[in-house]
Write a protein that holds these residues in place. Structure first.
Motif, PDB file in Angstrom:
ATOM      1  N   GLU A  26      31.709  40.325 -34.415  1.00  0.00           N
ATOM      2  CA  GLU A  26      30.317  40.639 -34.081  1.00  0.00           C
ATOM      3  C   GLU A  26      29.997  40.215 -32.650  1.00  0.00           C
ATOM      4  OE1 GLU A  26      28.451  40.220 -38.597  1.00  0.00           O
ATOM      5  OE2 GLU A  26      28.288  38.576 -37.152  1.00  0.00           O
ATOM      6  N   SER A  27      30.524  39.080 -32.228  1.00  0.00           N
ATOM      7  CA  SER A  27      30.310  38.638 -30.848  1.00  0.00           C
ATOM      8  C   SER A  27      30.966  39.591 -29.861  1.00  0.00           C
ATOM      9  CB  SER A  27      30.857  37.215 -30.658  1.00  0.00           C
ATOM     10  OG  SER A  27      30.161  36.290 -31.462  1.00  0.00           O
ATOM     11  N   LYS A  81      30.319  46.760 -43.054  1.00  0.00           N
ATOM     12  CA  LYS A  81      29.672  48.062 -42.863  1.00  0.00           C
ATOM     13  C   LYS A  81      28.891  48.092 -41.550  1.00  0.00           C
ATOM     14  CE  LYS A  81      29.203  49.302 -47.760  1.00  0.00           C
ATOM     15  NZ  LYS A  81      28.242  49.560 -48.875  1.00  0.00           N
ATOM     16  N   LEU A  82      28.208  46.996 -41.247  1.00  0.00           N
ATOM     17  CA  LEU A  82      27.467  46.929 -39.994  1.00  0.00           C
ATOM     18  C   LEU A  82      28.408  46.985 -38.793  1.00  0.00           C
ATOM     19  CD1 LEU A  82      24.760  44.221 -40.809  1.00  0.00           C
ATOM     20  CD2 LEU A  82      24.398  46.669 -40.472  1.00  0.00           C
ATOM     21  N   LEU A  83      29.541  46.285 -38.902  1.00  0.00           N
ATOM     22  CA  LEU A  83      30.512  46.318 -37.802  1.00  0.00           C
ATOM     23  C   LEU A  83      31.057  47.727 -37.592  1.00  0.00           C
ATOM     24  CD1 LEU A  83      32.559  43.027 -38.345  1.00  0.00           C
ATOM     25  CD2 LEU A  83      31.248  43.640 -36.319  1.00  0.00           C
ATOM     26  N   GLN A  84      31.389  48.414 -38.685  1.00  0.00           N
ATOM     27  CA  GLN A  84      31.885  49.781 -38.569  1.00  0.00           C
ATOM     28  C   GLN A  84      30.842  50.693 -37.944  1.00  0.00           C
ATOM     29  OE1 GLN A  84      33.073  50.229 -42.775  1.00  0.00           O
ATOM     30  NE2 GLN A  84      35.135  50.671 -42.056  1.00  0.00           N
ATOM     31  N   ARG A  85      29.590  50.541 -38.386  1.00  0.00           N
ATOM     32  CA  ARG A  85      28.529  51.383 -37.846  1.00  0.00           C
ATOM     33  C   ARG A  85      28.285  51.094 -36.366  1.00  0.00           C
ATOM     34  NH1 ARG A  85      22.703  50.388 -40.211  1.00  0.00           N
ATOM     35  NH2 ARG A  85      22.947  48.610 -38.787  1.00  0.00           N
ATOM     36  N   ASP A  86      28.276  49.810 -36.005  1.00  0.00           N
ATOM     37  CA  ASP A  86      28.051  49.447 -34.606  1.00  0.00           C
ATOM     38  C   ASP A  86      29.194  49.937 -33.717  1.00  0.00           C
ATOM     39  OD1 ASP A  86      25.727  48.240 -35.371  1.00  0.00           O
ATOM     40  OD2 ASP A  86      26.534  46.195 -35.359  1.00  0.00           O
ATOM     41  N   ALA A  87      30.427  49.770 -34.191  1.00  0.00           N
ATOM     42  CA  ALA A  87      31.572  50.229 -33.398  1.00  0.00           C
ATOM     43  C   ALA A  87      31.532  51.741 -33.223  1.00  0.00           C
ATOM     44  CB  ALA A  87      32.880  49.802 -34.066  1.00  0.00           C
ATOM     45  N   MET A  88      31.129  52.464 -34.276  1.00  0.00           N
ATOM     46  CA  MET A  88      31.046  53.922 -34.183  1.00  0.00           C
ATOM     47  C   MET A  88      29.958  54.356 -33.210  1.00  0.00           C
ATOM     48  SD  MET A  88      30.558  56.681 -37.276  1.00  0.00           S
ATOM     49  CE  MET A  88      32.012  55.987 -38.082  1.00  0.00           C
TER      50      MET A  88
END
Length: 326
Positions: free
Chosen positions: A138-139, A227-234
Motif C-alpha cells: 500500500e505504501s 481487492k483495494l490494492l488490485q483496484r488501485d494498481a489497475m
C-alpha cells in the motif's frame, strides 16, 4: 543488513536479536544481505532465499512460486523517484506462516515510511507477516500515485512550453524544441519504469489473492485490502497509459513544430531564389559581349536595365504576397 521486527500489541517494534525464538518476530528485512545473514534467516524459517540473479529473472515461474511451504513473490521496485532517472530493482517478499521476509538491494522510500508508521502505537495494524506485506505494498502504491501526479504536472508544463512559446528567433525556438524532446524522452523512460513496477505489483497481488490457504480464507481484512490494492494498481495503470499517450502526442507535436520551423527557413530561401532569378537573368543578358547588341548604344540603356531588374524582382514579390505565400 538485517532488521527484524517483533509484534507488540498491534504494531511493530525493532527486535534486538533476530535469533530470539521467544520474541514474536513477524518481519525480517534483508537489505543488501551478506551470505551469513541469508543463512541465518534460512535456518530460522527453513527456506532458501533467492540470490540477486534469481530475483532479476523475468519469467513468471521465477518470480511467483511456492517452495518449502512458503510463498515467494518478486516485484519491481523503483528508487530515486525525485529525479528524472529512477532505479529499478527487484524486491522479493517471502511469506511463511505468520512471518514475512523481504529481500532487497535498494532502499525504496515506502519501506522506511511504512516501518516508521508501523512502529507507532496508533499506527498501522500489523499482527502478522501478511498484513505487513500488504502495508508495504500500500505504501508503494501511494508512492506511485504521488509520482504519477508529479509526472502529470511535469508533462502539462512541457505541453505549455511547446504550444505557448513566444520566441520569435527561429534558431532559438528550434533549440528550445530540441531540449523539450529530451525532456519528453526522460519523462517517457520514467513512465515506462513506473508502469513496469505497477504491472509487477499487480501480478504479485493477483497471485497472492488466488492462493487458497486456510489462514487467508478466514481473514476478511486481507481480502478487502487485496481487492483495494488490485483496484488501485489497475487505476494507476490506466492513468499511466493515459500519460503515455499524452507523451506520444507531445513528441509528435514537437517534431511537427520543428519540421514547420525548418520548412519556414527553406521557404525563405526558395522565395529569395525566385525573386532574384529575373534580375539575374536581365543582368546576364546585358552582361554578354556580342558585337551586335543595339541596347549597348542607347544612352538610357543602363537606367532601363536597372529599372527592369528592379521591376522583375518587385513584381514576383508582390504577387506572392497577395497570394498569401509569404
Amino acid at each position: 543488513m538485517l532488521r527484524s521486527y517483533v509484534r507488540e500489541d498491534n504494531h511493530l517494534a525493532l527486535a534486538n536479536n533476530a535469533t530470539d525464538e521467544s520474541a514474536n518476530i513477524i518481519w525480517h528485512d534483508l537489505v543488501n544481505p551478506s551470505p551469513s545473514e541469508d543463512e541465518l534467516v534460512e535456518g530460522l524459517l527453513g527456506i532458501s532465499i533467492p540470490t540477486r540473479d534469481e530475483m532479476e529473472e523475468i519469467e513468471l515461474s521465477a518470480r511467483l512460486y511456492q517452495e518449502d511451504g512458503a510463498e515467494f513473490m518478486t516485484a519491481t521496485a523503483l528508487t530515486s523517484l525525485d529525479g528524472d532517472d529512477p532505479v529499478k530493482s527487484p524486491v522479493t517478499f517471502i511469506l511463511k506462516g505468520q512471518v514475512l521476509v523481504t529481500v532487497r538491494y535498494v532502499d525504496p522510500k515506502p519501506f522506511s515510511v511504512f516501518a516508521a508508521r508501523a512502529q507507532k502505537a496508533n499506527g498501522m495494524m500489523c499482527t502478522n507477516g501478511e498484513l505487513v506485506m500488504l502495508g508495504i505494498l500500500e505504501s508503494i502504491i501511494d508512492r506511485m500515485a504521488d509520482v504519477l501526479e508529479r509526472l502529470g504536472n511535469d508533462i502539462d508544463g512541457v505541453s505549455r512550453e511547446i504550444f505557448q512559446s513566444k520566441t520569435s528567433n527561429v534558431t532559438k525556438k528550434t533549440r528550445d524544441l530540441q531540449s523539450l524532446i529530451e525532456q519528453i524522452g526522460r519523462k517517457g523512460d520514467f513512465l515506462t519504469a513506473t508502469r513496469e513496477s505497477l504491472v509487477s505489483i499487480s501480478r504479485l497481488v493477483s497471485y497472492h489473492a488466488a492462493l487458497d490457504t486456510p489462514e487467508r480464507r478466514t481473514s476478511k481484512e486481507s481480502k478487502q485490502r487485496l481487492k483495494l490494492l488490485q483496484r488501485d494498481a489497475m487505476s494507476l495503470g490506466e492513468h499511466a497509459s493515459f500519460l503515455s499517450g499524452k507523451i506520444n502526442f507531445l513528441l509528435d507535436a514537437t517534431l511537427g513544430l520543428i519540421n514547420l520551423e525548418q520548412n519556414q527557413i527553406i521557404k525563405i530561401f526558395s522565395v529569395a531564389a525566385v525573386v532574384f532569378l529575373p534580375p539575374t537573368l536581365v543582368a546576364s543578358i546585358y552582361g554578354m559581349n556580342f558585337e551586335f547588341m543595339p541596347e549597348l548604344r542607347w544612352s538610357f540603356g543602363y537606367p532601363l536595365a536597372i529599372m527592369l531588374m528592379i521591376c522583375s524582382a518587385v513584381l514576383p514579390y508582390v504577387y506572392f504576397k497577395r497570394r498569401g505565400w509569404l
